[in-house]
Design an enzyme around this catalytic site. Structure first.
Site, short mmCIF file in Angstrom:
data_model
loop_
_atom_site.label_atom_id
_atom_site.label_comp_id
_atom_site.label_asym_id
_atom_site.label_seq_id
_atom_site.Cartn_x
_atom_site.Cartn_y
_atom_site.Cartn_z
N CYS A 104 -25.33 -18.46 32.94
CA CYS A 104 -25.47 -19.72 33.87
C CYS A 104 -25.25 -20.91 33.06
O CYS A 104 -25.42 -20.77 31.81
CB CYS A 104 -26.61 -19.71 34.66
SG CYS A 104 -27.26 -18.39 35.60
N LYS A 128 -17.76 -14.62 31.33
CA LYS A 128 -17.00 -14.42 30.10
C LYS A 128 -17.92 -14.15 28.96
O LYS A 128 -18.13 -13.36 27.92
CB LYS A 128 -16.10 -15.66 29.62
CG LYS A 128 -15.46 -15.41 28.36
CD LYS A 128 -14.38 -14.29 28.49
CE LYS A 128 -13.60 -14.18 27.20
NZ LYS A 128 -12.78 -12.81 27.11
O1 M6R Z 1 -18.34 -11.68 23.60
P1 M6R Z 1 -18.44 -10.33 23.31
O2 M6R Z 1 -17.42 -9.69 22.76
O3 M6R Z 1 -19.91 -10.08 22.80
O4 M6R Z 1 -18.58 -9.75 24.98
C1 M6R Z 1 -18.97 -8.35 25.01
C2 M6R Z 1 -18.56 -8.02 26.39
O5 M6R Z 1 -19.44 -8.91 27.25
C3 M6R Z 1 -17.23 -8.29 26.87
O6 M6R Z 1 -16.20 -7.46 25.80
C4 M6R Z 1 -17.04 -7.76 28.28
O7 M6R Z 1 -17.08 -6.14 28.05
C5 M6R Z 1 -15.56 -8.05 28.69
N1 M6R Z 1 -15.60 -8.49 30.11
C6 M6R Z 1 -14.59 -6.95 28.55
O8 M6R Z 1 -13.20 -7.24 29.19
#
Ligand code: M6R
Length: 631
Positions: free
Chosen positions: A2, A626
């Site tokens: 959020c 994201k």
């Molecule tokens: O910022 P991060 O790489 O730690 O994020 C990890 C996951 O939340 C992220 O890769 C998520 O699975 C994406 N939506 C994949 O496309």
């Protein structure tokens, strides 16, 4: 998760708040809300399911309807706003922040773990509109404040009229109420609070989640509170609230109060730090950030190579060779990069690796055993595009506390995760905006390869050229999407490194096209999952390793025999003419070790066009954010 944005100042603070929220949508966009004072100094709360753009229209109408004094440049107002990623209660207007109970309005980031014990009791005196933990905070504040207010004056004093004193006391009592309520709450919270008893003032506090107060750009008398500096224009001066501090923002100043256990005491003006000028991300003519970022894969791979610190890579490589235990951990796509990392470390360094998702790893018994031995011989590599993923940070903190060496592979070297690490490997992939990670995955996997292999860096041109060809090769992919647009299930299969990329291809398709998809080790299919295969199934096999090519092809024969349509992604062109292969996507033969990194690019495009075909916004798929900053 959020995003919070609040502002006090003259002029169009409402517009600034909407713009601020838009910059925070990467933290969630299930619903949004805004609260501001109307001309009678009552607080109007406007909420809307969906993205900030929908709120903008509604807030504009409410603003005029309530005669919110924002049009005159001399008018002062205080606004708090919130963009939500749902945890307690479905995405709906009623569950959107801010919440109003009595005179208090609250926007909250985090999770209150003990809210139920208060809610049951408060339900006798408050009507709760939402299913959230956050609305309880507003009710607790109202209750606490009422008690403080009641205890200040006798009935006689009221009759004599103590209006001036009351006005002065309201702010202090509000601070005290916030302090007292904070002591009751368990869990994580960052709060922006308004009170109708203290007009045009924002109160803000945190017990851990990031919360920043400061000025809005060059406007030194416009004060803001936000969960992320991304919401602020360049030149803003900021101060990061420490856990337990309470800030007040009004038309004169920002003040920080420290919780001492004996009430609240003014601490004086905070030390502000300027934020760097930053460029707003642009789609550069692409319809979506995701397509732009897929088309930047080649550039990002080059940038990953350019940012390689040779001494650091040698140091980490040596450490991995001598470590007793090697853990790789991350979430989502970054975890799939860890699976490729495991493949590279095991193949190139001959060491065994444990790769686990971060939300699981810290509860595993073997971690405790490894760390109780010699923690200095434990290598813990965490991978995160953002460096702000709560599960990954929590796992890294556990390893750090026990004395393990923390190595982070990230696209954000200034992140929380990077700051707690001993070694930070910057993949340097450039800003990634789309929720679906693409170029960060290929760069993370490439970083693992560079870390562990003896890649001839002068021989990489064909690799970069093939990445470029694949990212731009959309004709064949669009045809495939058209051909398979009605399917309900798509399976991905592969072995070893190809299993890692199968998982990534499957995740991408699920998250942005909402098609059901699974990834399996090709050899496992026959042990159960093959029961799902029928004439309407599509099975995509990724086959890049000559050693296991024929074994994976066995699985393709097996699914074809049961009527499935088959797609094969591979550098082995002889498979193109195999009668059991319906569609063949060629990866041109670059250095064998690097082919797995490229094999996923066609499936990034496949997921992207599938999403578009189904009328979904690939940049902002439902239910996602994201950066996932709750555990
Ligand atoms: O910022 P991060 O790489 O730690 O994020 C990890 C996951 O939340 C992220 O890769 C998520 O699975 C994406 N939506 C994949 O496309």
């Amino acid at each position: 998760m959020c995003g919070i944005y609040g502002e006090v100042g003259r002029g169009d603070v409402l517009k600034n708040a909407i713009d601020g929220l838009k910059a925070l949508e990467y933290r969630g966009y299930d619903s949004a809300g805004i609260a501001f004072f109307n001309e009678l100094q009552r607080i109007k709360v406007t909420k809307q399911k969906g993205m900030v753009a929908s709120l903008e229209a509604k807030a504009g109408v409410d603003r005029w309807a309530t005669r919110c004094p924002l049009s005159d440049p001399l008018d002062y107002n205080a606004v708090i706003a919130h963009t939500r990623w749902a945890t307690h209660g479905k995405p709906a207007s009623k569950n959107s922040h801010p919440f109003k109970q009595g005179r208090f309005v609250v926007a909250h980031n985090g999770i209150i773990e003990n809210y139920k014990e208060f809610k049951t009791e408060l339900e006798n005196r408050f009507i709760f509109q939402s299913e959230t933990d956050s609305e309880v905070i507003a009710a607790l504040l109202e209750e606490e404040y009422s008690k403080l207010w009641d205890s200040q004056f006798t009935v006689d004093e009221f009759e004599e009229g103590f209006i001036d004193i009351l006005t002065r006391e309201n702010k202090d009592m509000t601070l005290e109420a916030i302090y007292n309520v904070s002591k009751k709450l368990k869990g994580a919270y960052a709060l922006a609070i308004l009170s109708e008893d203290v007009p045009n003032t924002i109160f803000a506090t945190t017990n851990n989640p990031p919360l920043i107060v400061g000025s809005h750009g060059d406007a030194t008398s416009t004060f803001v509170v936000t969960s992320d500096e991304a919401a602020l224009p360049a030149n803003s001066q900021i101060y990061r609230l420490k856990p337990g501090e309470i800030a007040t923002l009004d038309d004169n100043a920002i003040k920080i109060y420290e919780s001492t256990g004996e009430g609240v005491a003014p601490k004086g003006d905070p030390l502000f730090q300027p934020i760097q000028a930053k460029q707003q991300p642009s789609k550069d003519g692409y319809p979506h950030f995701m397509k732009k970022e897929i088309n930047e894969i080649e550039k990002s791979l080059r940038a990953t190579l350019e940012s390689k610190d040779t001494e650091q890579f040698k140091r980490v490589n040596e450490f991995l060779k001598t470590a007793d235990t090697i853990y790789l951990s991350a979430c989502g796509t970054a975890y799939h990069a860890c699976l490729l990392g495991k493949h590279y470390i095991e193949k190139n360094l001959g060491k065994q690796v444990v790769a686990e998702v971060a939300s699981e790893l810290r509860y595993m018994e073997h971690v405790g055993v490894a760390l109780e031995g010699d923690p200095h011989k434990v290598a813990a590599i965490f991978v995160s595009q953002s460096g702000e993923t709560a599960d990954t940070i929590a796992a890294a903190e556990l390893f750090k506390k026990q004395g393990a060496k923390i190595i982070t592979i990230t696209n954000n070297p200034n992140s929380t995760l990077a700051n707690l690490s001993d070694e930070v490997i910057n993949i340097n992939a450039g800003k990634e905006v789309a929720v679906a990670a693409t170029k960060s995955f290929t760069s993370q996997a490439f970083a693992f390869n560079l870390l562990t292999g003896d890649t001839c860096v002068n021989c990489l041109e064909p690799f970069f050229a093939e990445a470029k060809r694949l990212q731009e090769n959309t004709t064949q992919i669009k045809e495939l999407v058209e051909k398979y647009k009605k399917v309900k299930n798509i399976f991905f299969i592969g072995r070893l490194a190809d299993y890692a990329t199968s998982k990534e291809a499957s995740l991408k398709l699920k998250e942005i096209s909402y098609i059901h998809s699974e990834a399996y080790q090709a050899g496992e299919l026959k042990h159960g999952t093959i029961a799902l295969i029928e004439s309407k199934s599509v099975v995509c096999a990724i086959i890049t390793d000559p050693k296991i090519k024929d074994k994976t092809m066995n699985a393709v024969y097996e699914v074809k025999a049961r009527g499935a349509k088959t797609i094969v992604i591979s550098p082995f062109t002889e498979l193109k003419d195999n009668a059991v292969v319906d569609d063949f996507i060629e990866i041109r033969n670059v250095m064998h070790d690097l082919i797995p990194i490229l094999s996923v690019i066609p499936m990034f495009n496949f997921a992207y066009y599938f999403s578009k075909q189904r009328g979904i916004d690939p940049d902002k798929p439902r239910n996602l954010a994201k950066s996932v900053t709750v555990e």
